[in-house]
Write a protein that holds these residues in place. Structure first.
Motif, PDB file in Angstrom:
ATOM      1  N   VAL A 205      18.715   0.174   6.039  1.00  0.00           N
ATOM      2  CA  VAL A 205      19.588  -0.405   5.003  1.00  0.00           C
ATOM      3  C   VAL A 205      20.118  -1.756   5.468  1.00  0.00           C
ATOM      4  O   VAL A 205      20.133  -2.732   4.706  1.00  0.00           O
ATOM      5  N   ALA A 206      20.518  -1.841   6.728  1.00  0.00           N
ATOM      6  CA  ALA A 206      21.053  -3.097   7.265  1.00  0.00           C
ATOM      7  C   ALA A 206      19.996  -4.188   7.316  1.00  0.00           C
ATOM      8  O   ALA A 206      20.302  -5.372   7.162  1.00  0.00           O
ATOM      9  N   SER A 207      18.728  -3.805   7.510  1.00  0.00           N
ATOM     10  CA  SER A 207      17.651  -4.800   7.606  1.00  0.00           C
ATOM     11  C   SER A 207      17.221  -5.340   6.246  1.00  0.00           C
ATOM     12  O   SER A 207      16.534  -6.343   6.179  1.00  0.00           O
ATOM     13  N   GLN A 208      17.619  -4.658   5.171  1.00  0.00           N
ATOM     14  CA  GLN A 208      17.175  -5.049   3.841  1.00  0.00           C
ATOM     15  C   GLN A 208      18.352  -4.974   2.856  1.00  0.00           C
ATOM     16  O   GLN A 208      18.401  -4.083   2.008  1.00  0.00           O
ATOM     17  N   PRO A 209      19.284  -5.900   2.963  1.00  0.00           N
ATOM     18  CA  PRO A 209      20.404  -5.866   2.012  1.00  0.00           C
ATOM     19  C   PRO A 209      19.894  -6.128   0.589  1.00  0.00           C
ATOM     20  O   PRO A 209      19.037  -6.979   0.391  1.00  0.00           O
ATOM     21  N   VAL A 210      20.378  -5.381  -0.354  1.00  0.00           N
ATOM     22  CA  VAL A 210      19.982  -5.572  -1.746  1.00  0.00           C
ATOM     23  C   VAL A 210      21.023  -6.498  -2.367  1.00  0.00           C
ATOM     24  O   VAL A 210      22.200  -6.166  -2.448  1.00  0.00           O
ATOM     25  N   LEU A 211      20.572  -7.688  -2.799  1.00  0.00           N
ATOM     26  CA  LEU A 211      21.491  -8.728  -3.222  1.00  0.00           C
ATOM     27  C   LEU A 211      21.922  -8.620  -4.689  1.00  0.00           C
ATOM     28  O   LEU A 211      22.890  -9.242  -5.077  1.00  0.00           O
ATOM     29  N   GLY A 212      21.183  -7.868  -5.484  1.00  0.00           N
ATOM     30  CA  GLY A 212      21.514  -7.723  -6.893  1.00  0.00           C
ATOM     31  C   GLY A 212      21.582  -6.264  -7.278  1.00  0.00           C
ATOM     32  O   GLY A 212      21.573  -5.369  -6.425  1.00  0.00           O
ATOM     33  N   VAL A 213      21.608  -6.019  -8.573  1.00  0.00           N
ATOM     34  CA  VAL A 213      21.676  -4.648  -9.090  1.00  0.00           C
ATOM     35  C   VAL A 213      20.283  -4.256  -9.583  1.00  0.00           C
ATOM     36  O   VAL A 213      19.751  -4.915 -10.486  1.00  0.00           O
ATOM     37  N   PRO A 214      19.689  -3.229  -8.990  1.00  0.00           N
ATOM     38  CA  PRO A 214      18.353  -2.808  -9.417  1.00  0.00           C
ATOM     39  C   PRO A 214      18.370  -2.321 -10.872  1.00  0.00           C
ATOM     40  O   PRO A 214      19.272  -1.586 -11.277  1.00  0.00           O
ATOM     41  N   ALA A 215      17.371  -2.738 -11.631  1.00  0.00           N
ATOM     42  CA  ALA A 215      17.249  -2.277 -13.019  1.00  0.00           C
ATOM     43  C   ALA A 215      16.735  -0.838 -13.017  1.00  0.00           C
ATOM     44  O   ALA A 215      17.132  -0.047 -13.857  1.00  0.00           O
ATOM     45  N   PHE A 216      15.862  -0.525 -12.066  1.00  0.00           N
ATOM     46  CA  PHE A 216      15.300   0.819 -11.934  1.00  0.00           C
ATOM     47  C   PHE A 216      15.527   1.257 -10.509  1.00  0.00           C
ATOM     48  O   PHE A 216      15.474   0.437  -9.592  1.00  0.00           O
ATOM     49  N   LYS A 217      15.761   2.501 -10.315  1.00  0.00           N
ATOM     50  CA  LYS A 217      15.865   3.026  -8.959  1.00  0.00           C
ATOM     51  C   LYS A 217      14.894   4.164  -8.788  1.00  0.00           C
ATOM     52  O   LYS A 217      14.485   4.800  -9.739  1.00  0.00           O
ATOM     53  N   SER A 218      14.566   4.445  -7.521  1.00  0.00           N
ATOM     54  CA  SER A 218      13.640   5.526  -7.219  1.00  0.00           C
ATOM     55  C   SER A 218      14.272   6.865  -7.531  1.00  0.00           C
ATOM     56  O   SER A 218      15.448   7.013  -7.654  1.00  0.00           O
TER      57      SER A 218
ATOM     58  N   GLU B 220       0.821  -1.207   0.000  1.00  0.00           N
ATOM     59  CA  GLU B 220       0.000   0.000   0.000  1.00  0.00           C
ATOM     60  C   GLU B 220       0.857   1.260   0.000  1.00  0.00           C
ATOM     61  O   GLU B 220       1.828   1.373   0.758  1.00  0.00           O
ATOM     62  N   ASP B 221       0.491   2.205  -0.855  1.00  0.00           N
ATOM     63  CA  ASP B 221       1.084   3.542  -0.889  1.00  0.00           C
ATOM     64  C   ASP B 221       2.581   3.591  -1.224  1.00  0.00           C
ATOM     65  O   ASP B 221       3.273   4.501  -0.772  1.00  0.00           O
ATOM     66  N   CYS B 222       3.087   2.620  -1.954  1.00  0.00           N
ATOM     67  CA  CYS B 222       4.492   2.696  -2.342  1.00  0.00           C
ATOM     68  C   CYS B 222       4.784   1.788  -3.526  1.00  0.00           C
ATOM     69  O   CYS B 222       4.018   0.869  -3.817  1.00  0.00           O
ATOM     70  N   ASN B 223       5.873   2.084  -4.175  1.00  0.00           N
ATOM     71  CA  ASN B 223       6.385   1.209  -5.223  1.00  0.00           C
ATOM     72  C   ASN B 223       7.329   0.200  -4.612  1.00  0.00           C
ATOM     73  O   ASN B 223       8.079   0.529  -3.685  1.00  0.00           O
TER      74      ASN B 223
ATOM     75  N   ASP C 176      17.693 -25.409 -12.966  1.00  0.00           N
ATOM     76  CA  ASP C 176      18.130 -24.030 -12.872  1.00  0.00           C
ATOM     77  C   ASP C 176      16.889 -23.166 -12.626  1.00  0.00           C
ATOM     78  O   ASP C 176      15.857 -23.365 -13.269  1.00  0.00           O
ATOM     79  N   PHE C 177      16.950 -22.244 -11.691  1.00  0.00           N
ATOM     80  CA  PHE C 177      15.824 -21.362 -11.436  1.00  0.00           C
ATOM     81  C   PHE C 177      16.315 -19.956 -11.142  1.00  0.00           C
ATOM     82  O   PHE C 177      17.473 -19.755 -10.784  1.00  0.00           O
ATOM     83  N   SER C 178      15.423 -18.983 -11.308  1.00  0.00           N
ATOM     84  CA  SER C 178      15.731 -17.586 -11.015  1.00  0.00           C
ATOM     85  C   SER C 178      15.126 -17.208  -9.670  1.00  0.00           C
ATOM     86  O   SER C 178      14.146 -17.805  -9.216  1.00  0.00           O
ATOM     87  N   LEU C 179      15.705 -16.177  -9.088  1.00  0.00           N
ATOM     88  CA  LEU C 179      15.245 -15.657  -7.801  1.00  0.00           C
ATOM     89  C   LEU C 179      15.240 -14.139  -7.891  1.00  0.00           C
ATOM     90  O   LEU C 179      16.224 -13.540  -8.332  1.00  0.00           O
ATOM     91  N   PHE C 180      14.117 -13.537  -7.498  1.00  0.00           N
ATOM     92  CA  PHE C 180      14.018 -12.079  -7.460  1.00  0.00           C
ATOM     93  C   PHE C 180      13.732 -11.626  -6.042  1.00  0.00           C
ATOM     94  O   PHE C 180      12.941 -12.241  -5.330  1.00  0.00           O
ATOM     95  N   GLN C 181      14.368 -10.533  -5.658  1.00  0.00           N
ATOM     96  CA  GLN C 181      14.150  -9.904  -4.367  1.00  0.00           C
ATOM     97  C   GLN C 181      13.148  -8.770  -4.523  1.00  0.00           C
ATOM     98  O   GLN C 181      13.220  -7.995  -5.478  1.00  0.00           O
ATOM     99  N   ILE C 182      12.228  -8.672  -3.590  1.00  0.00           N
ATOM    100  CA  ILE C 182      11.281  -7.566  -3.533  1.00  0.00           C
ATOM    101  C   ILE C 182      11.899  -6.512  -2.624  1.00  0.00           C
ATOM    102  O   ILE C 182      12.197  -6.790  -1.459  1.00  0.00           O
ATOM    103  N   VAL C 183      12.120  -5.312  -3.148  1.00  0.00           N
ATOM    104  CA  VAL C 183      12.719  -4.232  -2.364  1.00  0.00           C
ATOM    105  C   VAL C 183      11.656  -3.164  -2.137  1.00  0.00           C
ATOM    106  O   VAL C 183      11.055  -2.667  -3.082  1.00  0.00           O
ATOM    107  N   TRP C 184      11.445  -2.819  -0.887  1.00  0.00           N
ATOM    108  CA  TRP C 184      10.398  -1.884  -0.488  1.00  0.00           C
ATOM    109  C   TRP C 184      11.024  -0.699   0.239  1.00  0.00           C
ATOM    110  O   TRP C 184      12.130  -0.791   0.765  1.00  0.00           O
ATOM    111  N   PRO C 185      10.308   0.449   0.289  1.00  0.00           N
ATOM    112  CA  PRO C 185      10.864   1.639   0.936  1.00  0.00           C
ATOM    113  C   PRO C 185      10.572   1.693   2.431  1.00  0.00           C
ATOM    114  O   PRO C 185       9.633   1.069   2.919  1.00  0.00           O
ATOM    115  N   SER C 186      11.352   2.479   3.108  1.00  0.00           N
ATOM    116  CA  SER C 186      11.123   2.746   4.523  1.00  0.00           C
ATOM    117  C   SER C 186       9.812   3.501   4.679  1.00  0.00           C
ATOM    118  O   SER C 186       9.534   4.434   3.924  1.00  0.00           O
TER     119      SER C 186
END
Length: 156
Positions: free
Chosen positions: A143-156, A87-90, A116-126
């Motif tokens: 930031v410490a609670s939500q390490p980003v494991l890959g390289v975001p294709a899009f950023k805020s 709710e209320d965020c990308n 072989d399988f793919s894995l995606f991380q869901i990254v949400w805002p504070s």
């Protein structure tokens, strides 16, 4: 965990996957808490999903929403931000490199076996300041609670 407990855990996972097409696993730890799916790849040819920092009940709800959409044939576009999941965020979907799988998604590795399988991380805002972990102004604790494991294709 004893061998009997592990066996019961894996049997419960396999029953849930047989019934629902997937299951979720939540890991609550000192450094990171995270939840992920097991079964989306084999059941629906969809990447498995991972999310950090949400309480297990909320994370399981988010992952179940994704699985429901996949099952209904309406999966989210993982290459674009999405405003329909929380709710209320990308949220952003970040592909996780295979080199990180063994640190986080052991049940998915076990279940998918040699496939072989793919894995995606869901990254949400504070919720406090609507910052993402990659934002320079983001709270270090967040930031410490939500390490980003890959390289975001899009950023805020």
């Amino acid at each position: 965990m004893s061998p009997e407990s592990k066996q019961a855990f894996f049997e419960r996972q396999e029953r849930n996957i047989a019934l629902h097409g997937f299951t979720t696993v939540s890991v609550v730890g000192e450094a990171h808490s995270f939840s992920y799916t097991v079964g989306l790849h084999k059941s629906y040819h969809h990447p498995e999903m991972l999310v950090f920092g949400l309480p297990p009940k909320i994370a399981q709800g988010v992952l179940s929403d994704i699985a429901r959409k996949v099952k209904e044939g309406e999966p989210f576009n993982l290459s674009k931000p999405n405003d329909k999941l929380l709710e209320d965020c990308n949220v952003f979907f970040v592909e996780v490199p295979k080199s990180a799988f063994s640190n986080y998604v052991l049940s998915a590795i076990r279940f998918n076996g040699e496939q072989d399988f793919s894995l995606f991380q869901i990254v949400w805002p504070s919720g406090l300041d609507n910052r993402y972990p990659w934002d320079l102004e983001a709270d270090p604790e967040f930031v410490a609670s939500q390490p980003v494991l890959g390289v975001p294709a899009f950023k805020s």
